[in-house]
Every structure is written in structure tokens, then in C-alpha cells.
Design a protein around this motif. Sequence first.
Motif, PDB file in Angstrom:
ATOM      1  N   CYS A 124       0.981  -1.168   0.021  1.00  0.00           N
ATOM      2  CA  CYS A 124      -0.048  -0.075  -0.011  1.00  0.00           C
ATOM      3  C   CYS A 124       0.804   1.210   0.093  1.00  0.00           C
ATOM      4  N   MET A 153       0.110   3.933   1.642  1.00  0.00           N
ATOM      5  CA  MET A 153       0.019   4.391   3.042  1.00  0.00           C
ATOM      6  C   MET A 153      -0.489   3.063   3.899  1.00  0.00           C
ATOM      7  N   TYR A 154       0.098   2.764   5.067  1.00  0.00           N
ATOM      8  CA  TYR A 154      -0.445   1.697   5.793  1.00  0.00           C
ATOM      9  C   TYR A 154      -1.375   2.009   6.712  1.00  0.00           C
ATOM     10  N   CYS A 155      -2.663   1.849   6.581  1.00  0.00           N
ATOM     11  CA  CYS A 155      -3.614   2.419   7.684  1.00  0.00           C
ATOM     12  C   CYS A 155      -3.294   1.631   8.957  1.00  0.00           C
ATOM     13  N   CYS A 164      -6.030  -1.008   9.516  1.00  0.00           N
ATOM     14  CA  CYS A 164      -5.926  -2.253   8.528  1.00  0.00           C
ATOM     15  C   CYS A 164      -6.561  -3.368   9.080  1.00  0.00           C
ATOM     16  N   ALA A 192      -0.831  -6.654   4.987  1.00  0.00           N
ATOM     17  CA  ALA A 192      -0.463  -5.216   4.164  1.00  0.00           C
ATOM     18  C   ALA A 192       0.909  -4.928   4.823  1.00  0.00           C
ATOM     19  N   GLY A 236      -5.884  -6.117  -1.722  1.00  0.00           N
ATOM     20  CA  GLY A 236      -4.560  -6.231  -1.395  1.00  0.00           C
ATOM     21  C   GLY A 236      -4.835  -6.172   0.212  1.00  0.00           C
ATOM     22  N   GLY A 237      -3.679  -5.208   0.577  1.00  0.00           N
ATOM     23  CA  GLY A 237      -2.833  -4.264  -0.109  1.00  0.00           C
ATOM     24  C   GLY A 237      -3.610  -3.283  -1.172  1.00  0.00           C
ATOM     25  N   ARG A 241      -7.214   2.403  -1.798  1.00  0.00           N
ATOM     26  CA  ARG A 241      -7.377   3.729  -1.026  1.00  0.00           C
ATOM     27  C   ARG A 241      -6.464   4.768  -1.744  1.00  0.00           C
ATOM     28  N   HIS A 293     -11.792   4.596  -0.107  1.00  0.00           N
ATOM     29  CA  HIS A 293     -11.775   4.385   1.518  1.00  0.00           C
ATOM     30  C   HIS A 293     -11.524   5.481   2.012  1.00  0.00           C
TER      31      HIS A 293
HETATM   32  S1  SF4 Z   1      -5.120  -2.628   2.729  1.00  0.00           S
HETATM   33 FE1  SF4 Z   1      -6.429  -0.915   2.640  1.00  0.00          FE
HETATM   34  S2  SF4 Z   1      -6.990  -0.425   4.750  1.00  0.00           S
HETATM   35 FE2  SF4 Z   1      -4.965  -1.959   4.856  1.00  0.00          FE
HETATM   36  S3  SF4 Z   1      -3.196  -0.642   4.764  1.00  0.00           S
HETATM   37 FE3  SF4 Z   1      -3.634  -0.819   2.537  1.00  0.00          FE
HETATM   38  S4  SF4 Z   1      -5.247   0.819   2.003  1.00  0.00           S
HETATM   39 FE4  SF4 Z   1      -5.244   0.675   4.284  1.00  0.00          FE
END
Ligand code: SF4
Length: 442
Positions: free
Chosen positions: A154, A156-158, A161, A167, A199-200, A231, A259
Motif C-alpha cells: 500500500c 500508506m499503511y492504515c 487496517c 499489508a 490487497g494491499g 485507497r 476508502h
Molecule cells: S489494505 Fe487498505 S486499509 Fe489496509 S493499509 Fe492498505 S489501504 Fe489501508
Amino acid sequence: MQKMHILSDSLDQADEPPPLAAAESGETGTEVCPVSPDARAQANGSWEDWKWQMSNRIRGAAHLLNFFPHFKNTLSLGSVIKKYPLAITPYYASLIQRLDASDPIYAQCVPQVEELQNPACLSEDPLEENEDMPVPGLVHRYPDRALVIATTTCSMYCRHCTRKRVAGTREVSISSGRLRQIVTYLRAHPEIYDVIISGGDPLTMSTEALERVLSAIRTVPSVGVIRIGTRTPVVLPQRITEELVGMLRKYHPIWVNTHFNHPNELTEASQQACGRLADAGVPVGNQSVLLRGVNDSGPVMERLCRGLIRMRVRPYYLFQCDLVKGVEHFRTPLSRGIEIMEYLRGRMSGIAIPQYVVDAPHGGGKIPILPNYIVSMSPTHTVLRNFEGMLVAYPEPYGGTGYWDNVPSGQSAPGVWELAGGLNSHIEPVSLARMNRRCAHA
Ligand code: SF4
Ligand SMILES: *Cc1c(COP(=O)(O)O)cnc(C)c1O
């Protein structure tokens, strides 16, 4: 960071800037705008280049400090990052207005020690996706839908998540061997009509790599719809280029679910990204997660949803936070979500109102949750409540069923029972804004 959870008087954020201006407005709170002012300048004109944004993601505590000279809270961040990786695009970091968890952007992207809390009810994979994988990388839970994990990367890592177990732990995309296995499975299961690329974040892949996945899936004639869960419009809107949407439209029908969680994410850049997808004929939906201290309020959700439909993005789901390890500090009670749904209904168009769902533990799938609108039922009438608190009787098509006789004649004060018995057609609050409008017209 904790707010009073009383719907009626809390969190009326009318003094905050309107959605699309939020990101540009700099500071709202008491603190100085923390973004190092030369962050954009350092990009040397590459700010709009998504590949620059990817390769200049903030990946460690020192980097964070570099970006935000006022950032203090680096203590113990290392242990969190080791467990759950950190990545923030410079673009997304630039939306932070306050350097603490009371900022909705900060809370979603900057690691917090609370992630190491570990209550017993949480697990790595509460939805048991790993159990529903007939071939690696393909989750087949519902009869007619399947979900492909196309990459673990990703931008950015939410912090919240649901796939924290996947991820970013490694950053890899699907191999051609795996993709072939998945296509074989899809061919053997023609009941799968809808394939979700997830994913991801699949839009972190190169356009060519993503096209390989899409074209492989399109060779399966029984697949009607392809959806992409991403995202990117929120955290890396620069990625939604003409080149990308030009490729996507070759594989229509393509749907995208994104998202957005907070109105501060609705910027010029994200509006452009969503507009580009919509212009290419891609219907865009939004899946928010209900997050404590971020968007767990009716007014915030209202601003988010209004802003989304203005960007031609349809609010699709509002997710109750999953029982995932590392997200305890984001969880809200279910009642909070019900309050929010109660707040939204009637106040805004149904087009702007998402479905509130719990993704059931043990792989039960999504369960819709609503406030109660059915108050009572008899064989002849169903008593419904509207958003104003009005009670109204809906007569069933075949009223005269003989059950009629059971209903007492209306001696007592009119109530729900009289509505259910057909003796009264509605009950309403004494002073309704709507009725006052009617009187003013008369
Ligand atoms: S999979 Fe979705 S919710 Fe999870 S970190 Fe990646 S963008 Fe964010
Ligand atoms: C959410 C989900 C889907 C899609 O569900 P919809 O309600 O159709 O959006 C499909 N498969 C899995 C495993 C999911 O988690």
C-alpha cells in the motif's frame, strides 16, 4: 482524544472549514501547522508524480521527524513499526493539521503504542480469510463473489487496517503462477460473477502489472463484473492518471471502491482523481471504517458523505471496526454506529447514506445493522417509525383476515396497539418542523 458520545450536543464542527477547502487551509487547531514548509519544495516539481510520492514515502521514525520538525512522540514507535510497518505518502502527510491523535489524518497514518494492546477478543485474521482461500491469494466466501489479493503493498499503511497480517509485512505482487491458478479456479467456478481485486492496494502496482491481472480475469467468460478495492484516491490521488484510466476502461465493467474516512481527506487532488474515474465510466463507491476519535460522530459523517456525493462517489459501506489485533484503540461500541445511522436518515438523501455493516467474525460475511424502524406488527398492520419519531401504520394487502376481532376497541389512550389494530393510522410528535412548514403554507 476521547469525545463525549452524546449525539445531540456533541461535535458540532460548524467552525471547521468546509470539506474541499480543508486540506488547503493549514491550521485549524491551536498548534502550528506542522508540515515542514519546504516539503513540497523538496519535491523539486515532482509532487504530482505518483512514483515520486511512492519512493519518498515516510518509512521510519527519523523520517517522520524530518518531515515534521515539531514531532516529539518518537519514543517506542520503533517497536510498533517493527510489528506493523509504517508508510505515509508525502501527500497524505501534508493533510495533517495537528501533530497528535486528535487529528483524523494523523490518527490513521502515524503509529501509536496502543497498537500493541492485546485484548483476548482480537486476532490476526478475525474474518478467517485464510480459511476461505481455496487457492493462495483468492478468498471465496460468498457464492457469487471472490476476492483476489493482488499485492501486499500500500502507499500508506492504515493503522486500522483489517489485513494488518498481510499489508506491508512484505511488499510483493501476485506472481504469474498464482494468477494462473486463480484463473483456473474461476473457470472451474462459473458461479463467480464478481471478482474483487484487493490487497494491499492494487493501484500501487504498475499499470502493466495491473493490466496483466485484469486481462487474465477477463479471459473467464462467467466473470461479469471486476471491482477494484483501493485507497489510492485518498492517499495517493496522483496515481489516477489518464494513462491508468485509459487502461481500466478497456476491461469494463470495472467498479472501484475506495476508502475515505474523514472530510479532511476530500481535497482538490482527490476530487480530481475520483472525477477522472467517473469520467472513464467507472462507478466509484466508498467504504469507510468507523473509527473512534476520527469519524465516530454524526456531523462528521454527514460532512464526509455530502462531500463524497459532490465528488460523484457513492457512500457504500460504513464498517464496524473488525476484531483485528492492533486496532483496539479505534473500536467503538456498535451503538455508536446505530446512533450515526439514526442521525443521517432523513437528514440527507438516501444516495449519501452508506449501509452500516459488521463483517462477522469467523467469516460470516457482512451483516447490515440498522436502527429499529419496525415498531410492531399485527397480521393486518405493521407499525413503522420514521426519522422524526412519527409512528405510522402500514395496512397489509389483505386486511380482513378475521384476526381483526382480536383487537380491543379503542377505549385506552391511542398507542402502538391501536395502530397495529388499524384503529388509528399514525401518531406524531406535537411539533414537527415538517408540519410547521405545512401550516406556514396553508
Ligand atoms: S489494505 Fe487498505 S486499509 Fe489496509 S493499509 Fe492498505 S489501504 Fe489501508
Ligand atoms: C466484502 C467482501 C466481498 C464483497 O462483498 P459485497 O457485499 O458484495 O461488497 C466479497 N468477498 C469477501 C471475502 C469480502 O470480504
